[in-house]
Design a protein around this motif. Sequence first.
Motif: not given
Length: 73
Positions: A41, A44, A59
């Motif tokens: 997250s 993101d 990531y």
Amino acid sequence: MEYGRGRAALADGDPTSAEDHLRQGLGARPTESLRSELASSRGDALFELGRTAEAAASYESAGTPYAPGSYTQ
């Protein structure tokens, strides 16, 4: 708790706040599965902020299927 706040901030269109909450969550020594969710997250949020190299690293640390270097400029 920080995971939920971070995801809510992302959903509200506030990646700066999201990144802050998710980074705090990672610093709180979460379980491995939660750590992976937090890192993904956070990736993101970083991506939305245009911090693509950091997003790719986040990531990758999450163990997500994003290929290293896919988001760098």
